[in-house]
Design a protein around this motif. Structure first.
Motif, short mmCIF file in Angstrom:
data_model
loop_
_atom_site.label_atom_id
_atom_site.label_comp_id
_atom_site.label_asym_id
_atom_site.label_seq_id
_atom_site.Cartn_x
_atom_site.Cartn_y
_atom_site.Cartn_z
N GLN A 3 0.84 -1.20 0.00
CA GLN A 3 0.00 0.00 0.00
C GLN A 3 0.87 1.25 0.00
O GLN A 3 1.89 1.31 0.67
N LYS A 4 0.44 2.26 -0.73
CA LYS A 4 1.08 3.57 -0.68
C LYS A 4 0.44 4.32 0.48
O LYS A 4 -0.79 4.36 0.60
N VAL A 5 1.28 4.89 1.32
CA VAL A 5 0.81 5.52 2.55
C VAL A 5 1.37 6.94 2.64
O VAL A 5 2.54 7.17 2.35
N PHE A 6 0.52 7.86 3.06
CA PHE A 6 0.95 9.23 3.33
C PHE A 6 0.22 9.68 4.58
O PHE A 6 -0.94 9.36 4.78
N GLY A 7 0.92 10.44 5.44
CA GLY A 7 0.34 10.83 6.71
C GLY A 7 0.17 12.33 6.89
O GLY A 7 0.85 13.14 6.24
N ILE A 8 -0.75 12.66 7.77
CA ILE A 8 -0.96 14.04 8.22
C ILE A 8 -0.77 14.03 9.73
O ILE A 8 -1.48 13.32 10.43
N SER A 9 0.22 14.79 10.19
CA SER A 9 0.51 14.87 11.62
C SER A 9 0.29 16.28 12.12
O SER A 9 0.25 17.22 11.32
N GLY A 10 0.21 16.41 13.41
CA GLY A 10 0.07 17.73 14.01
C GLY A 10 -0.53 17.60 15.39
O GLY A 10 -1.05 16.54 15.77
N TRP A 11 -0.46 18.68 16.13
CA TRP A 11 -1.04 18.70 17.47
C TRP A 11 -2.55 18.82 17.39
O TRP A 11 -3.10 19.14 16.33
N LYS A 12 -3.21 18.62 18.50
CA LYS A 12 -4.67 18.76 18.58
C LYS A 12 -5.08 20.15 18.10
O LYS A 12 -4.43 21.15 18.43
N ASN A 13 -6.14 20.20 17.31
CA ASN A 13 -6.68 21.45 16.75
C ASN A 13 -5.75 22.13 15.75
O ASN A 13 -5.83 23.34 15.54
N SER A 14 -4.86 21.34 15.13
CA SER A 14 -3.93 21.92 14.15
C SER A 14 -4.50 21.91 12.74
O SER A 14 -3.87 22.42 11.81
N GLY A 15 -5.67 21.31 12.56
CA GLY A 15 -6.28 21.27 11.23
C GLY A 15 -6.10 19.95 10.50
O GLY A 15 -6.37 19.86 9.30
N LYS A 16 -5.67 18.92 11.20
CA LYS A 16 -5.42 17.61 10.58
C LYS A 16 -6.66 17.03 9.92
O LYS A 16 -6.61 16.61 8.76
N THR A 17 -7.76 16.98 10.65
CA THR A 17 -8.96 16.34 10.12
C THR A 17 -9.52 17.11 8.93
O THR A 17 -9.86 16.51 7.91
N GLY A 18 -9.59 18.41 9.04
CA GLY A 18 -10.08 19.21 7.92
C GLY A 18 -9.22 19.01 6.68
O GLY A 18 -9.73 18.85 5.57
N LEU A 19 -7.90 19.00 6.87
CA LEU A 19 -6.99 18.77 5.75
C LEU A 19 -7.19 17.37 5.17
O LEU A 19 -7.27 17.20 3.95
N ALA A 20 -7.31 16.37 6.03
CA ALA A 20 -7.52 15.00 5.56
C ALA A 20 -8.79 14.89 4.73
O ALA A 20 -8.79 14.29 3.64
N VAL A 21 -9.86 15.48 5.21
CA VAL A 21 -11.14 15.42 4.49
C VAL A 21 -11.02 16.11 3.12
O VAL A 21 -11.48 15.58 2.11
#
Length: 172
Positions: A3-21
């Motif tokens: 599988q090709k994998v790429f991640g989004i990291s960051g602290w809580k409330n850094s915008g990770k989920t919005g960016l992922a979506v």
């Protein structure tokens, strides 16, 4: 196939989920099949108290599978066992073009660090994580040699991910 994998990291409330979506929306619009893995640092639940699946799980079932004509979900109770490794979870994902992971700060996969001024913490992760290869921020970032994107520039970030993991656009 690996599988090709790429991640989004960051602290809580850094915008990770919005960016992922937004990235999932953009990449699926380009014709890719994208799966996601979200790591939660807290207890979570996906079924409601009193629902049949909850009752099965509450009765002690090791795994509860809910199946309908539109989707299925498998809930696996750890019942005191250790959290499965990232590799164990990745092995359960059906083949796809890309697995986008949110969280999993310390996995050795290419990642973009999400930064927002009003995050729970603002200490940069990139200097201590060689797997962070870009930054997406809602403010100016000048103390890095990494590529820096505006947190809301989804198209450029998706282009970067596409290039980084060598995705090949499906024929239309």
């Amino acid at each position: 196939m690996t599988q090709k994998v790429f991640g989004i990291s960051g602290w809580k409330n850094s915008g990770k989920t919005g960016l992922a979506v937004r990235v999932v929306t953009e990449l699926t619009a380009r014709g890719y099949r994208v799966s996601t893995i979200k790591h939660a640092h807290h207890d979570f639940d996906i079924d409601k108290v009193g629902a049949d699946s909850w009752r099965h799980r509450n009765a002690g079932a090791h795994e509860v599978t809910i199946v309908s004509g539109t989707r299925f979900a498998i809930m696996h109770e750890l019942r005191g066992a250790p959290e499965p490794s990232f590799e164990d979870i990745l092995a359960r994902i059906a083949p796809c073009d890309l697995v986008l992971i949110e969280g999993y700060k310390y996995e050795p996969v290419p990642k973009i660090e999400a930064r927002r001024r009003d995050a729970a913490k603002t200490e940069p992760l990139a200097p201590s994580d060689p797997h962070i290869i870009a930054i997406a921020a809602d403010h100016s970032v000048t103390d890095t040699m990494l590529p820096v994107f505006d947190l809301d520039d989804t198209t450029s970030i998706a282009d970067f991910i596409e290039k980084t993991v060598s995705l090949i656009r499906p024929a239309t």
